[in-house]
Design an enzyme around this catalytic site. Structure first.
Site, short mmCIF file in Angstrom:
data_model
loop_
_atom_site.label_atom_id
_atom_site.label_comp_id
_atom_site.label_asym_id
_atom_site.label_seq_id
_atom_site.Cartn_x
_atom_site.Cartn_y
_atom_site.Cartn_z
N TYR A 142 0.81 -1.21 0.00
CA TYR A 142 0.00 0.00 0.00
C TYR A 142 0.85 1.27 0.00
O TYR A 142 0.38 2.34 -0.36
CB TYR A 142 -0.94 0.03 1.21
CG TYR A 142 -2.03 -1.02 1.19
CD1 TYR A 142 -2.27 -1.79 0.05
CD2 TYR A 142 -2.81 -1.27 2.30
CE1 TYR A 142 -3.26 -2.75 0.01
CE2 TYR A 142 -3.80 -2.23 2.28
CZ TYR A 142 -4.02 -2.96 1.13
OH TYR A 142 -5.01 -3.92 1.11
N LYS A 193 3.39 -15.32 2.26
CA LYS A 193 3.45 -16.14 1.04
C LYS A 193 4.91 -16.37 0.66
O LYS A 193 5.38 -15.94 -0.40
CB LYS A 193 2.68 -15.45 -0.08
CG LYS A 193 1.17 -15.54 0.05
CD LYS A 193 0.64 -16.95 -0.21
CE LYS A 193 0.73 -17.30 -1.68
NZ LYS A 193 0.20 -18.67 -1.95
N ASP A 226 -2.95 -17.71 2.02
CA ASP A 226 -4.15 -18.23 1.38
C ASP A 226 -4.72 -19.42 2.15
O ASP A 226 -5.94 -19.56 2.31
CB ASP A 226 -3.89 -18.59 -0.09
CG ASP A 226 -2.68 -19.49 -0.28
OD1 ASP A 226 -1.85 -19.60 0.65
OD2 ASP A 226 -2.56 -20.09 -1.36
N ASP A 250 -5.22 -6.99 5.72
CA ASP A 250 -6.45 -6.37 5.26
C ASP A 250 -7.47 -7.45 4.87
O ASP A 250 -8.65 -7.39 5.25
CB ASP A 250 -6.14 -5.48 4.05
CG ASP A 250 -7.25 -4.50 3.72
OD1 ASP A 250 -8.32 -4.55 4.38
OD2 ASP A 250 -7.07 -3.68 2.81
N ASP A 254 -10.83 -9.08 7.37
CA ASP A 254 -12.21 -9.02 6.89
C ASP A 254 -12.85 -10.40 6.87
O ASP A 254 -14.05 -10.55 7.17
CB ASP A 254 -12.27 -8.39 5.49
CG ASP A 254 -12.25 -6.87 5.54
OD1 ASP A 254 -12.15 -6.31 6.64
OD2 ASP A 254 -12.32 -6.24 4.46
#
Length: 370
Positions: A142, A193, A226, A250, A254
């Site tokens: 970001y 990852k 993931d 992020d 959620d």
């Protein structure tokens, strides 16, 4: 009596409605004499853009720097979809996080017993759920540079976002996660990852080193981000504290939020490093949900996440742990009585509006503190 300076930034949409309910809670604690709260309110997001042509003004940023905590509502909405990228409402959040150096985002996902059936998962998977996601907030994709869209010689466009992390950035967020884990069940899961991203390789190496050398009494596991998302849906209570970078944090927070039944229920905290002299951290507290412009002004929004965000401020910025626990119990008690805003309403419960929910929580504060 200690005095704390609060900056209230309601923002856009339902932000103004839910902030009004938080103000009544702040006043309640102030009148009880636990501390003195001096609050000032200002503009952020689309409201600030309309007034100043930018998402947050320099004067407001000065107030934020001088405050003990920023209490933030929500920003954005279709009204500002076409404004320039660098002054979009969400830029207010990014600047507050960056300029106040709020590198640690705490996102709890708690499933209140009364709301277990509101989750999209089976009750047995979520009842009693209490996860804390610790998200790195000021680095990563970001904020990395270059970040651009360019036109190539053949006329194609190419978009670039850059994922950047340094050893020190990873070390400090890892320490926050380990320290918090020691107050809970002493378990940390680190999500990245490393199989396809060099930043994931470094993240894994640094978190492993910090855990081994400084927190040998905390159990550490590594999980691919993931797979972590899948496991949160499959068997969420296997986790306690999850630490991850900005992008994965992020997404995973959620996912975890929806396990509880509603985004309208969940608070968050963003913390900086302790001041070398005072020990206090710069901080900002906000609900996880957005500005919900479709229901703004109707008096039906859920103020619980906003009120619970202030409970986090009591706990993490002011050290008022007993008071934070009291406020959390008041929220849980109201829910157990069957009061619901529309987003968490189910047949057999009582639907109430924003002000009614806020008033019910205040009433329970009176009852529980009597």
């Amino acid at each position: 009596m200690t005095t704390y300076k609060l900056l209230l930034l309601p923002g856009d949409g339902i932000g103004t409605e839910i902030m009004a309910e938080v103000k009544t809670v702040i006043d309640w604690f102030g009148k009880r004499g636990v501390a003195s709260f001096e609050s000032e309110q200002d503009l952020a997001g689309g409201a600030a853009y309309d007034a100043h042509g930018k998402a947050i003004s320099e004067a407001t940023m000065k107030l934020a720097q001088e405050s003990d905590a920023v209490i933030f509502g929500a920003v954005g909405g279709p009204k500002w979809d076409s404004v320039p990228y660098d002054v979009r409402p969400e830029a207010a959040l990014l600047r507050l996080r960056k300029d106040l150096e709020l590198f640690a985002n705490l996102r709890p996902a708690i499933c209140y017993p009364a709301l277990a059936d509101a989750s999209s998962l089976k009750r047995e998977l979520v009842e009693g759920l209490d996860i804390l996601i610790v998200r790195e907030l000021t680095g990563g994709v970001y904020f990395g540079s270059p970040k651009e869209i360019v036109t190539l010689e053949n006329g194609e466009k190419r978009a670039v976002d850059t994922q950047l992390y340094t050893t020190s950035e990873i070390e400090r967020i890892a320490r926050v996660a380990f320290d918090l884990a020691k107050t809970r069940s002493s378990r940390v899961a680190s999500a990245e990852k490393r199989n396809v991203m060099k930043s994931g390789v470094l993240w894994n190496q640094v978190v492993t080193k910090v855990g081994k050398e400084e927190y040998a009494d905390v159990a550490l596991e590594h999980v691919l981000a993931d797979n972590c998302a899948m496991q949160l849906v499959r068997r969420p209570k296997q986790y306690d504290v999850i630490v991850c970078d900005n992008l994965f944090g992020d997404i995973l927070s959620d996912v975890a939020a929806m396990l509880t039944g509603s985004l309208g229920m969940l608070p968050s905290a963003a913390l900086g490093a302790p001041d070398a002299t005072t020990g206090r951290r710069k901080s900002m507290y906000e609900p996880v949900h957005g500005s919900a412009p479709d229901i703004a002004g109707k008096g039906i929004s859920n103020p619980i996440a906003m009120i619970a965000s202030f409970a986090m401020a009591l706990r993490y910025s002011f050290g008022l742990v007993a008071e934070a626990d009291l406020l959390d119990r008041a929220i849980s008690s109201v829910l157990s009585q069957g009061l619901r805003t529309g987003d968490i309403y189910t047949e057999g419960t009582t639907k109430v509006g924003t002000k009614e929910m806020g008033a019910a929580i205040l009433k329970q504060l009176d009852v529980l503190s009597a």
